[in-house]
Design a protein around this motif. Structure first.
Motif, PDB file in Angstrom:
ATOM      1  N   LEU A  28       0.843  -1.197   0.000  1.00  0.00           N
ATOM      2  CA  LEU A  28       0.000   0.000   0.000  1.00  0.00           C
ATOM      3  C   LEU A  28       0.879   1.248   0.000  1.00  0.00           C
ATOM      4  N   ASN A  29       1.947   1.202   0.800  1.00  0.00           N
ATOM      5  CA  ASN A  29       2.903   2.311   0.859  1.00  0.00           C
ATOM      6  C   ASN A  29       3.534   2.531  -0.517  1.00  0.00           C
ATOM      7  N   ALA A  32       1.104   4.135  -2.757  1.00  0.00           N
ATOM      8  CA  ALA A  32       0.957   5.562  -2.424  1.00  0.00           C
ATOM      9  C   ALA A  32       2.135   6.364  -2.963  1.00  0.00           C
ATOM     10  N   VAL A  33       3.330   5.793  -2.842  1.00  0.00           N
ATOM     11  CA  VAL A  33       4.543   6.470  -3.339  1.00  0.00           C
ATOM     12  C   VAL A  33       4.432   6.682  -4.857  1.00  0.00           C
ATOM     13  N   TYR A  36       1.221   9.146  -5.663  1.00  0.00           N
ATOM     14  CA  TYR A  36       1.414  10.568  -5.311  1.00  0.00           C
ATOM     15  C   TYR A  36       2.790  11.095  -5.729  1.00  0.00           C
ATOM     16  N   ARG A  38       5.889  10.335  -4.841  1.00  0.00           N
ATOM     17  CA  ARG A  38       6.725  10.669  -3.698  1.00  0.00           C
ATOM     18  C   ARG A  38       8.075   9.961  -3.818  1.00  0.00           C
ATOM     19  N   GLU A  42      10.522   6.992   1.075  1.00  0.00           N
ATOM     20  CA  GLU A  42       9.346   6.851   1.948  1.00  0.00           C
ATOM     21  C   GLU A  42       9.007   5.382   2.225  1.00  0.00           C
TER      22      GLU A  42
ATOM     23  N   ASN B 309       1.331  18.464  -1.602  1.00  0.00           N
ATOM     24  CA  ASN B 309       2.030  17.412  -2.329  1.00  0.00           C
ATOM     25  C   ASN B 309       3.311  16.968  -1.628  1.00  0.00           C
ATOM     26  N   GLY B 313       3.198  10.075   1.063  1.00  0.00           N
ATOM     27  CA  GLY B 313       2.141   9.411   0.298  1.00  0.00           C
ATOM     28  C   GLY B 313       1.189   8.606   1.156  1.00  0.00           C
ATOM     29  N   ILE B 314       1.746   7.790   2.057  1.00  0.00           N
ATOM     30  CA  ILE B 314       0.890   6.895   2.854  1.00  0.00           C
ATOM     31  C   ILE B 314      -0.008   7.696   3.808  1.00  0.00           C
ATOM     32  N   ARG B 316      -1.201  10.682   3.148  1.00  0.00           N
ATOM     33  CA  ARG B 316      -2.278  11.235   2.317  1.00  0.00           C
ATOM     34  C   ARG B 316      -3.311  10.157   2.009  1.00  0.00           C
ATOM     35  N   LEU B 317      -2.799   8.936   1.756  1.00  0.00           N
ATOM     36  CA  LEU B 317      -3.699   7.813   1.467  1.00  0.00           C
ATOM     37  C   LEU B 317      -4.592   7.523   2.673  1.00  0.00           C
TER      38      LEU B 317
END
Lengths: 78, 427
Positions: A28-29, A32-33, A36, A38, A42, B309, B313-314, B316-317
């Protein structure tokens, strides 16, 4: 009072489930990376969030498992 | 990189000079001999004057040779900090001393113009506390005298030399927060602004900030800095101002407002919303630049993004999952929802420790640009070169403060009078 016996196979099964939850959270991380845009760092730096996600997932999984256990018990007693 | 070095490096960059031309004054010209010292006199040795003595101690090419104050208590306090300086009680005697290169004026506002004009006439370089003067006519007289003189003149608008402001304004111009749509500045304190007076006849002299013969109140004492920053960001001057001012709480015989609320409007419709109150400090001091994509709080040296931004990320998720799962009925969408201020994540404008002068204590008060602007003045005393745009920025900020007071006194919208416009101004 009755002793509770935890079998090695039960502990192993729970650990495998927890590991799967951790893998799912890390996936999931990763998603998300990518989603988004990122930095890849992360994946490591957000490990705290990943651990919290895995524990929540593991605990949530107990709900269907308890339901299944309950149904199984009821059907055996009948 | 050290703060001092950053400013100097920034001042050398050709591109940056367009936005902050005054930073070039931080860099000594190669023709200035090493070991040259600016021989300075301090006129007005109250708390701010003593603060400058503290600053001068850290400047290698500065030598304070004279201190002048008609109030003996302040004079002795300053001499204790700099015993080698010669004592004066009349500033005109200081100006007669041909060995003095420059004067630092830290007197009440009402005397800024007179002393500055006399000092320029006497051939001295001048460093004066803000604001420029008490009236628009005085501002214009000083500006005209400066433009016809070859002497350097500085006003202590320290935000112009403060690293977080310099970097912040540059980042705003580079598009950090998108189009700037407005500015919101305030300065709240909870104190009466009074100093202890040993005998009643000294009340108007010591508490000069409270009386109109020497002060324009919150506007020239506090707003002046903030309005300068707004013009710097907007790169233009407001065309008109409206506002209301009152004495709400401190009804102790003072003549200046203790509560002001003003709106300055630029020709393109953007506005500065300015407020100052000295009977509640909850909101503190903030210089907020509002952009379509984010907000910069220059006071704290941070920025916030509307759509962050930069958030992991996580995180924001997770927020999205929570929002989708627990959100109220989405009828009518975002335009219908009450919008409480969100907990936006602050991002620093500069790396490392940011020096913030919060005003409630003297911690970090000496790293707000005051030292750098004073050092630049010392350089000018040695090289004879003028600093670019410092006087013009001070003129713009001071005239806006005085017009703000006029708008409040007359309870009307005041347009910028054409007779006080200078070529530097863009509207």
């Amino acid at each position: 009072m009755k002793d509770i016996i935890l079998k090695a196979s039960s502990i192993k099964r729970e650990l495998v489930i927890l590991l799967c939850c951790f893998a799912a959270a890390e996936l999931l991380n990763l998603a998300a990376v990518i989603f988004y845009s990122r930095p890849a760092i992360e994946l490591l730096s957000m490990i705290g969030y990943v651990i919290v996600f895995s524990i929540i997932t593991y605990l949530l999984l107990w709900i269907p498992r308890l339901v299944a256990l309950l149904i199984k018990k009821i059907s055996i007693t009948r | 990189m050290e703060r001092r070095d950053f400013i100097k490096e920034f001042g050398l960059g050709a591109g940056a000079l367009a936005a902050v031309p005054w930073l070039a004054s931080c860099v000594r010209k190669p023709d200035a001999a090493k070991g040259d010292k600016a021989r300075l006199a301090l006129i007005g040795s109250g708390s701010r004057g003593q603060y400058h003595i503290h600053m001068l101690r850290g400047i290698a090419n500065a030598e304070l040779v004279a201190i002048c104050d008609p109030y003996e208590v302040n004079l002795q306090a300053a001499l204790a900090l700099c015993p080698t300086a010669k004592a004066y009680s009349d500033y005109r005697r200081v100006l007669e001393d041909t060995s003095i290169d420059g004067v630092i004026i830290a007197t009440p506002l009402g005397s800024h113009a007179r002393i500055t004009l006399d000092a320029i006439s006497a051939g001295k370089h001048v460093f004066c506390e803000k604001a420029m003067a008490l009236t628009l006519d005085e501002c214009k007289a000083v500006y005209d005298a400066y433009t016809h003189s070859d002497k350097a003149l500085y006003y202590c608008m320290q935000r112009m030399y403060d690293e977080k402001y310099v970097k912040g304004v540059q980042m705003i111009r580079d598009g950090l927060i998108g189009d700037v749509v407005g500015m919101r500045c305030h300065w709240f304190r909870n104190a009466d602004w009074r100093r202890e007076v040993p005998s009643p006849e000294l009340e108007r002299k010591i508490n000069w900030r409270l009386y109109r013969e020497n002060s324009a109140g919150l506007m020239t004492e506090l707003a002046c800095h903030q309005l300068e920053v707004c013009n710097w960001v907007a790169d233009r001057m407001p065309v008109e101002v409206a506002g209301l001012g009152d004495i709400v709480y401190w009804k102790d015989g003072r003549e200046v407002y203790d509560s002001v609320s003003l709106t300055y409007r630029y020709s393109d419709g953007r506005k500065i919303s300015y407020e100052s109150l000295i009977s509640n400090k909850f909101n503190g001091m903030e210089d907020q630049i509002l952009g379509k994509n984010g907000t910069v709080d220059l006071t704290r040296g941070v920025f916030y993004l509307e759509e962050d931004n930069l958030e992991p990320g996580i995180k924001r998720l997770a927020k999205q999952i929570v929002d989708k799962t627990f959100a109220a009925i989405p009828t009518a969408g975002p335009s219908w929802r009450p919008e409480l201020r969100s907990a936006y994540a602050p991002h620093p404008l500069i790396e490392g420790q940011v020096s913030v002068n919060a005003g409630q204590s003297m911690v970090s008060a000496d790293h707000d640009g005051s030292d750098l602007i004073l050092e630049a003045f010392c350089n000018s005393c040695i090289t004879g070169s003028k600093a670019e745009s410092v006087v013009e920025e001070a003129y713009c900020a001071t005239t806006l403060c005085l017009l703000g007071n006029q708008a409040m006194d007359e309870k009307r919208v005041v347009s910028f009078p054409s007779e006080y416009k200078i070529p530097y101004m863009k509207f």
